[in-house]
Design an enzyme around this catalytic site. Sequence first.
Site, PDB file in Angstrom:
ATOM      1  N   HIS A 212       0.926   2.455 -41.613  1.00 47.56           N
ATOM      2  CA  HIS A 212       1.529   2.988 -42.837  1.00 47.56           C
ATOM      3  C   HIS A 212       2.198   4.335 -42.581  1.00 47.56           C
ATOM      4  O   HIS A 212       3.366   4.549 -42.935  1.00 47.56           O
ATOM      5  CB  HIS A 212       0.427   3.119 -43.892  1.00 47.56           C
ATOM      6  CG  HIS A 212       0.856   3.737 -45.182  1.00 47.56           C
ATOM      7  ND1 HIS A 212       1.085   2.997 -46.323  1.00 47.56           N
ATOM      8  CD2 HIS A 212       1.081   5.029 -45.527  1.00 47.56           C
ATOM      9  CE1 HIS A 212       1.433   3.811 -47.313  1.00 47.56           C
ATOM     10  NE2 HIS A 212       1.433   5.052 -46.854  1.00 47.56           N
ATOM     11  N   GLU A 213       1.464   5.247 -41.957  1.00 56.02           N
ATOM     12  CA  GLU A 213       2.014   6.590 -41.741  1.00 56.02           C
ATOM     13  C   GLU A 213       3.195   6.579 -40.782  1.00 56.02           C
ATOM     14  O   GLU A 213       4.152   7.341 -40.941  1.00 56.02           O
ATOM     15  CB  GLU A 213       0.920   7.535 -41.249  1.00 56.02           C
ATOM     16  CG  GLU A 213      -0.223   7.753 -42.221  1.00 56.02           C
ATOM     17  CD  GLU A 213       0.212   8.334 -43.564  1.00 56.02           C
ATOM     18  OE1 GLU A 213       1.325   8.896 -43.644  1.00 56.02           O
ATOM     19  OE2 GLU A 213      -0.558   8.220 -44.523  1.00 56.02           O
ATOM     20  N   HIS A 216       6.368   5.945 -42.490  1.00 58.12           N
ATOM     21  CA  HIS A 216       7.005   7.167 -42.985  1.00 58.12           C
ATOM     22  C   HIS A 216       7.716   7.902 -41.857  1.00 58.12           C
ATOM     23  O   HIS A 216       8.842   8.377 -42.023  1.00 58.12           O
ATOM     24  CB  HIS A 216       5.955   8.094 -43.602  1.00 58.12           C
ATOM     25  CG  HIS A 216       5.346   7.598 -44.867  1.00 58.12           C
ATOM     26  ND1 HIS A 216       6.078   7.152 -45.939  1.00 58.12           N
ATOM     27  CD2 HIS A 216       4.043   7.492 -45.242  1.00 58.12           C
ATOM     28  CE1 HIS A 216       5.269   6.807 -46.923  1.00 58.12           C
ATOM     29  NE2 HIS A 216       4.022   6.994 -46.522  1.00 58.12           N
TER      30      HIS A 216
END
Length: 297
Positions: A212-213, A216
């Site tokens: 997920h990170e 980003h």
Amino acid sequence: MRSFGKTVVALSAVAAMAGCGPVDEAEQQVSGNTDAQAVTDPRICGSQEFTADEVAQIEARFEAVRARHEMSGEVHAMAVSIPVYVHVIRDSAGGGGVTTTQINNQITVLNNAYAVAGFSFALAGTDYTNNSTWYTATDGTSAESAMKNTLRKGTATALNLYTNNMGGGLLGWATFPWSYASSPKMDGVVILQSSFPGGSATNYNQGDTATHEIGHWLGLYHTFQGGCTSPGDSVSDTAYEASPASGCPSGRDTCTSTGVDPITNFMDYSYDSCMNTFTAGQNSRMSSMWTSYRAGK
């Protein structure tokens, strides 16, 4: 608080009224984190990272950079191998941290998640630091700055992945690619150690906090960015989503005009066991972001 260079969840009046626990500029976990302070369902607390005006500015700059690269004939290679430097932070007595097996398993999780997008990850190095201040560092603090300025390696194409026992129930945070030019030393991803594969963060211990990170870090917003209002997450093939999902709520539909919520998307807040998807549009955006902000930098 908000910042262009961070993955942020701000403590808003709405969040406060909802009875949320302490919220820092980072992703948070619902429950089961034995390493961090308990909070009340923090993953569904807080506002989106950016206002509509902020998104418009970011996207306008991105489009200008993307068009410039396209006109100059620069083309993103279909396959990109990203070197990963893992910085394991432990307390001053050497307690905590992650194992070599967990690190290798985390790299495998990333490779499985990003293969269709054309990205692969190769461990380039691992170092260990005993520092109690850095061990509990959170986003936007002097401890984070000192840690990153001391340890970061490589160029814009290198992923620096820090593991620690951040406080406040946090799972992790990341910088976005457009912030590299102004703050190269701060570039990277910080992950709660217990969210690595096999860790103790119940429902969040299969390694997809890092997935997920890193989304980003490669230029993706949350699926719930902007709620039900255009342009949402600026990706055309992810359904709008009014708020982050928690758990694995099949059939959830918070923006009824665009289809059911993308709860299996890596950029939502679902349990790790529920996350398994990047869309074609997200893959294309990450590719363009790579060419615009990281390739050759």
